[in-house]
Every structure is written in C-alpha cells, then in structure tokens.
Design a protein around this motif. Sequence first.
Motif, mmCIF file in Angstrom:
data_model
loop_
_atom_site.group_PDB
_atom_site.id
_atom_site.type_symbol
_atom_site.label_atom_id
_atom_site.label_comp_id
_atom_site.label_asym_id
_atom_site.label_seq_id
_atom_site.Cartn_x
_atom_site.Cartn_y
_atom_site.Cartn_z
ATOM 1 N N GLY A 297 0.998 -1.112 0.042
ATOM 2 C CA GLY A 297 -0.050 0.094 0.008
ATOM 3 C C GLY A 297 0.845 1.381 -0.081
ATOM 4 N N TYR A 298 1.856 0.990 0.621
ATOM 5 C CA TYR A 298 2.878 2.278 0.723
ATOM 6 C C TYR A 298 3.638 2.609 -0.295
ATOM 7 C CZ TYR A 298 2.463 4.627 5.233
ATOM 8 O OH TYR A 298 2.154 5.638 6.062
ATOM 9 N N ILE A 299 3.948 1.612 -1.064
ATOM 10 C CA ILE A 299 4.500 1.666 -2.434
ATOM 11 C C ILE A 299 3.667 2.176 -3.538
ATOM 12 C CG2 ILE A 299 5.498 0.348 -4.288
ATOM 13 C CD1 ILE A 299 6.826 -1.702 -2.277
ATOM 14 N N ASN A 300 2.505 1.822 -3.357
ATOM 15 C CA ASN A 300 1.393 2.365 -4.292
ATOM 16 C C ASN A 300 1.267 3.957 -4.047
ATOM 17 O OD1 ASN A 300 0.974 0.141 -5.395
ATOM 18 N ND2 ASN A 300 -0.981 -0.311 -4.331
ATOM 19 N N LEU A 301 1.305 4.146 -2.836
ATOM 20 C CA LEU A 301 1.071 5.666 -2.309
ATOM 21 C C LEU A 301 2.190 6.485 -2.917
ATOM 22 C CD1 LEU A 301 -1.191 7.121 -0.477
ATOM 23 C CD2 LEU A 301 0.422 6.845 1.332
ATOM 24 N N PHE A 302 3.381 6.052 -2.406
ATOM 25 C CA PHE A 302 4.759 6.850 -2.886
ATOM 26 C C PHE A 302 4.715 6.754 -4.590
ATOM 27 C CE2 PHE A 302 7.510 5.814 0.949
ATOM 28 C CZ PHE A 302 6.605 6.837 1.806
ATOM 29 N N LYS A 303 4.614 5.801 -5.188
ATOM 30 C CA LYS A 303 4.680 6.016 -6.878
ATOM 31 C C LYS A 303 3.614 6.708 -7.425
ATOM 32 C CE LYS A 303 7.232 1.646 -7.736
ATOM 33 N NZ LYS A 303 7.309 0.383 -8.489
ATOM 34 N N LEU A 304 2.206 6.632 -7.018
ATOM 35 C CA LEU A 304 1.163 7.253 -7.797
ATOM 36 C C LEU A 304 1.043 8.463 -7.221
ATOM 37 C CD1 LEU A 304 -1.400 4.313 -8.332
ATOM 38 C CD2 LEU A 304 -0.309 5.617 -10.111
ATOM 39 N N VAL A 305 1.145 8.878 -5.719
ATOM 40 C CA VAL A 305 0.611 10.214 -5.352
ATOM 41 C C VAL A 305 2.019 11.034 -5.261
ATOM 42 C CG1 VAL A 305 -0.106 11.355 -3.600
ATOM 43 C CG2 VAL A 305 -1.038 9.333 -4.192
ATOM 44 N N PHE A 306 2.977 10.768 -4.597
ATOM 45 C CA PHE A 306 4.256 11.357 -4.317
ATOM 46 C C PHE A 306 5.109 11.560 -5.734
ATOM 47 C CE2 PHE A 306 3.347 9.819 0.035
ATOM 48 C CZ PHE A 306 2.314 10.785 0.343
ATOM 49 N N LEU A 307 5.322 10.605 -6.424
ATOM 50 C CA LEU A 307 6.389 10.453 -7.551
ATOM 51 C C LEU A 307 5.559 10.583 -8.698
ATOM 52 C CD1 LEU A 307 8.667 7.355 -6.624
ATOM 53 C CD2 LEU A 307 9.090 9.769 -6.549
ATOM 54 N N GLU A 308 4.268 10.454 -8.791
ATOM 55 C CA GLU A 308 3.620 10.707 -10.031
ATOM 56 C C GLU A 308 3.974 9.851 -10.999
ATOM 57 O OE1 GLU A 308 3.218 14.856 -10.796
ATOM 58 O OE2 GLU A 308 2.429 15.288 -8.750
ATOM 59 N N ASP A 309 4.383 8.670 -10.891
ATOM 60 C CA ASP A 309 4.589 7.550 -11.819
ATOM 61 C C ASP A 309 3.577 7.216 -12.599
ATOM 62 O OD1 ASP A 309 6.105 5.796 -13.174
ATOM 63 O OD2 ASP A 309 6.952 4.732 -11.539
ATOM 64 N N GLU A 310 3.487 7.810 -14.013
ATOM 65 C CA GLU A 310 2.429 7.568 -14.785
ATOM 66 C C GLU A 310 2.532 6.211 -15.498
ATOM 67 O OE1 GLU A 310 1.802 10.493 -17.469
ATOM 68 O OE2 GLU A 310 1.492 12.079 -16.055
ATOM 69 N N GLU A 311 3.973 5.682 -15.632
ATOM 70 C CA GLU A 311 4.175 4.137 -16.056
ATOM 71 C C GLU A 311 4.190 3.148 -15.075
ATOM 72 O OE1 GLU A 311 8.048 4.771 -17.962
ATOM 73 O OE2 GLU A 311 7.365 6.156 -19.395
ATOM 74 N N PHE A 312 3.559 3.345 -13.851
ATOM 75 C CA PHE A 312 3.603 2.563 -12.847
ATOM 76 C C PHE A 312 2.620 1.238 -13.390
ATOM 77 C CE2 PHE A 312 1.688 1.634 -8.434
ATOM 78 C CZ PHE A 312 2.306 0.533 -8.132
ATOM 79 N N GLU A 313 2.951 -0.006 -13.276
ATOM 80 C CA GLU A 313 2.300 -1.216 -13.516
ATOM 81 C C GLU A 313 0.856 -0.972 -12.979
ATOM 82 O OE1 GLU A 313 2.634 -5.880 -13.113
ATOM 83 O OE2 GLU A 313 4.118 -4.689 -12.172
ATOM 84 N N ASP A 314 0.107 -1.534 -13.872
ATOM 85 C CA ASP A 314 -1.374 -1.719 -13.680
ATOM 86 C C ASP A 314 -1.837 -0.072 -13.170
ATOM 87 O OD1 ASP A 314 -1.750 -4.198 -14.050
ATOM 88 O OD2 ASP A 314 -1.336 -4.772 -11.862
ATOM 89 N N SER A 315 -1.397 0.726 -13.704
ATOM 90 C CA SER A 315 -1.920 2.245 -13.480
ATOM 91 C C SER A 315 -3.298 2.436 -13.827
ATOM 92 C CB SER A 315 -0.834 3.248 -13.899
ATOM 93 O OG SER A 315 -0.845 3.175 -15.510
ATOM 94 N N GLU A 316 -3.882 1.849 -14.871
ATOM 95 C CA GLU A 316 -5.287 2.007 -15.142
ATOM 96 C C GLU A 316 -6.165 1.211 -14.375
ATOM 97 O OE1 GLU A 316 -6.301 4.051 -17.745
ATOM 98 O OE2 GLU A 316 -4.304 4.781 -17.244
ATOM 99 N N SER A 317 -5.883 0.472 -13.388
ATOM 100 C CA SER A 317 -6.636 -0.553 -12.886
ATOM 101 C C SER A 317 -7.601 0.419 -11.795
ATOM 102 C CB SER A 317 -5.829 -1.502 -11.850
ATOM 103 O OG SER A 317 -5.316 -0.584 -10.672
ATOM 104 N N LEU A 318 -8.618 -0.287 -11.380
ATOM 105 C CA LEU A 318 -9.692 0.678 -10.503
ATOM 106 C C LEU A 318 -9.082 1.176 -9.332
ATOM 107 C CD1 LEU A 318 -12.635 1.510 -10.149
ATOM 108 C CD2 LEU A 318 -13.122 -0.896 -9.052
ATOM 109 N N GLN A 319 -8.398 0.356 -8.574
ATOM 110 C CA GLN A 319 -7.649 0.742 -7.257
ATOM 111 C C GLN A 319 -6.733 1.937 -7.472
ATOM 112 O OE1 GLN A 319 -4.068 0.274 -6.117
ATOM 113 N NE2 GLN A 319 -5.033 1.540 -4.456
ATOM 114 N N HIS A 320 -5.803 1.634 -8.703
ATOM 115 C CA HIS A 320 -5.095 3.041 -8.972
ATOM 116 C C HIS A 320 -5.790 4.372 -9.297
ATOM 117 C CE1 HIS A 320 -1.603 0.055 -9.597
ATOM 118 N NE2 HIS A 320 -1.915 0.132 -7.995
ATOM 119 N N LYS A 321 -6.994 4.095 -10.008
ATOM 120 C CA LYS A 321 -7.818 5.249 -10.593
ATOM 121 C C LYS A 321 -8.248 5.813 -9.315
ATOM 122 C CE LYS A 321 -8.899 3.827 -15.401
ATOM 123 N NZ LYS A 321 -9.959 3.398 -16.191
ATOM 124 N N SER A 322 -8.643 5.082 -8.490
ATOM 125 C CA SER A 322 -9.470 5.644 -7.129
ATOM 126 C C SER A 322 -8.408 6.325 -6.228
ATOM 127 C CB SER A 322 -9.998 4.481 -6.395
ATOM 128 O OG SER A 322 -9.348 3.430 -5.951
#
Length: 431
Positions: free
Chosen positions: A325-350
């Motif tokens: 959960g923290y890795i998701n938080l850091f990559k998507l929110v703080f690093l804004e990593d758009e190439e993150f694996e499964d970035s189009e998933s429902l969880q990541h969109k939410s």
Amino acid sequence: RIFASLSLQLIQANHLVKEKIRSGIKQLDIDPSIIEQELLSIALSTSPPTGPKKKRRRVSNNNDTSQSLPQLTVILEMFQYKPSSISYFYIAPLFKILSNILDPETHLSSDNASEYITQLILSVLTSITSAMTSEIHDEMSIESTEESEVDKLEPFSLTTSLKKKLETEYDIQCVVRCIHASTNPTIHNSCLLLLGYAARVFPSKVFSNIMPIFTFMGISSQRSDDNYTFFVIQKTIEGVVPALIEEGGSTSINSLLQVFIDQLGEIPSHRRLLLYTVLIQTLSLKYISNIMLLFFKKQLEDKNDVISFVGNLCKKLPPYDIISGYINLFKLVFLEDEEFEDSESLQHKSLLELVPSKKKDTQKIYLLALEFISDYLSSSEFVSKLLSVSLMEEQRIQRQYLELFRCTLLCSENYKNSVNNEKYLEKINFA
C-alpha cells in the motif's frame, strides 16, 4: 376457505384455542398462492385513499384497517412457527404493505401494532432474501442473538426470468424510508440485515441507495454501542461493499471510505479497530493506500490524533499488504509515476482521485506518511509478525522492502527539489 376461517379464529379465540389452531395450521399444506391472495387483499385495503372520493375512502379504509392489521399479524406470526410456508410469492405484497405503513396518508404508523408488524415484515423479507442467495447462514454467532426457525429456509431455485421479475418487485427505497422513518434500533438493525442480503441478490438496486445506507450506518454505530448493532453493521458491510465494487467505480469506493472516515470520531473507540478492519478486508486489502491517504488528509484537517489509530489499524493487517500500500502511495501520489504497472486499474484510478489539488498539501501528507511508515516498520508488532512468516513470504517482503526503500529515496529527492524550487521562486517574486 379453511385457512381464512382459521386465521379469523386466531384473532378472536382465547390463548388455549389459539395454541390448538396453530397446531392444526402446522399440519396443513397451504398453497403459497392462497397466502399471496390474502396479503394482496390486505395491501389493497391498507393502501392510501386517492381520487375525488378521498374522504369517503378514508372512512372506509379505517374500517378495513381495523380488520386487516390483526389478520396480517396472524399471517406474519404463522411464518414464525411454520417457516416452510414462506415463499418469494410474498415479496410484492409485503413491500406494498410496508410502503402503506410508512405512508402518512394511511395513518397506519400511528397504530400501536405498526412497529411490531414492521419488524415481522422485515424478518420475513430477510428470510426470503437469504434463501435467494447461496450464503444463507452466517457462521458467526452473537450471544445476544438466537437463530429463529424463520431463518432456516431451504434455498429457492430461481430461473433468470423469475429473478428479473422479483428484482422489479424488490423495493430497496422502501427499506431506506423505513430506516429514516423509525427511531427504533431494532427496526434499524432489521433493515440493515435485509439490505446486506439484498445486495448479494440485487446489487444494482442496493447500489443506487448506497450512500444513504452507509451514512446511516455511521450514525447508527454512534447511537447504539452494543454487540448486536455492530454485528449487524459488520454483516451489512460484508453484503453491501461487494455490490458497491461490482456496480460502482472508483468514485463510489472513495465516497464509501470518506463516509466512514468522517464518522471516525463518532464511533465508540473500542469498536473502531474491528469496524475498519472488517471494512478494509471486505473492500480488499489492495485499497489500504486509499484509506491511509484519506486518514492522512483528515489528520491535516483534524486536531485529534488520527495517525495513532491508523498505526493500530495497520498492526492488525498483514505486513506485506501494508508495505504494498505504501509503495502504491509513494509511486502514484508522491512520485506521480504514470508508467506504474497496472496504473489503469480501478484501485489506482481511485487512489489518483484522492490526490490533493494543492502541491503543499501533498508535501505535508508525504511528511506524515514518511514519519508513519518509519514508526510502523520499527514497531515491535511489525517485527514480531516478520518473525512468524514463512520463508517464501519473507522473500516477498524483502523485495517489497527494497522497493519501498528505493521509492523513499526518490520521494525525498523530489521533496528536496520541490522545496528548493519554491524558495527560488519566492526569491524571484521578492526581487
């Protein structure tokens, strides 16, 4: 004819005669269509007056009601000692009768027996709905509850066309109205249990009323601090949340989480951990990052110590999922990593929908998150959990550890650059 006659006798007879009549009814093989016709007749006689003859009909209805409600009580009580006579045929008339009771035009709610009848109707509807699911019985037991005979129904075998027909008859809004119209905690709990079962059978119908249901659940947890109320809320969460995921989207999931987080301070402190643990596990552990981000945002707005509760909550959950959960938080929110694996998933969109619009707020949340994960990873509870994991699980966690360490370094670098840029811009503006 025989059933109608016996029902009438049950209204008028003394206690001893009533017991003999009930014993006789138990032996009768009653066709569901007979009971359905009786219920439809009661639904018609208790319906609100309409048209130009409204006043005349109100007088007529009052006379009909004085006979209908006792007859209805007899039929509903019969289901208690003769549960085999319960059928899905009764869904439409029972909802109609319940709607009539809630309608102010009928004045039925002022009747002394209305609350008792409402509870009986909800009980029968719950039994019918539970028999329409494959999960009829819950294994959990609560000391304050006893399993009644009415809950021991065999599953109904429903065709697709029949299920569609029953879905049109199923009135979720009527149940929600019942929640708002009553001040009786027993009726509230009965409504929530019914909605929990209904969500498994007709998820789309429950979904359209999801937020009023969960808002009330938050208030209910505040009003009634007892084992049974929290058992009901837990069962409702387990029934309704999957419907939310199936029918809703990322916005609905965040709205659901927001309702519960807004109610954090109102929920009795000794109930919070259980309630939020059940919520996360039912929703899915992959949404841990969403709930942590919402809690961090609440900490910025709230004077109460939200972080300590989040720490206790995380200690109840698997270490691997917390780190993920923290890795998701850091990559998507703080690093804004758009190439993150499964970035189009429902969880990541939410999760992305929860990112603060102001950069400064994101930076404040980052500092909170960094301090929190540091405390969590060094806690005795986390270390003791690591000592008990299997070798395979240990290897998975080690890989997560390395990824978390990498993300933390990158986030720290980003934060440093961001702060330096802000200082540089301030100098330019000052000059």
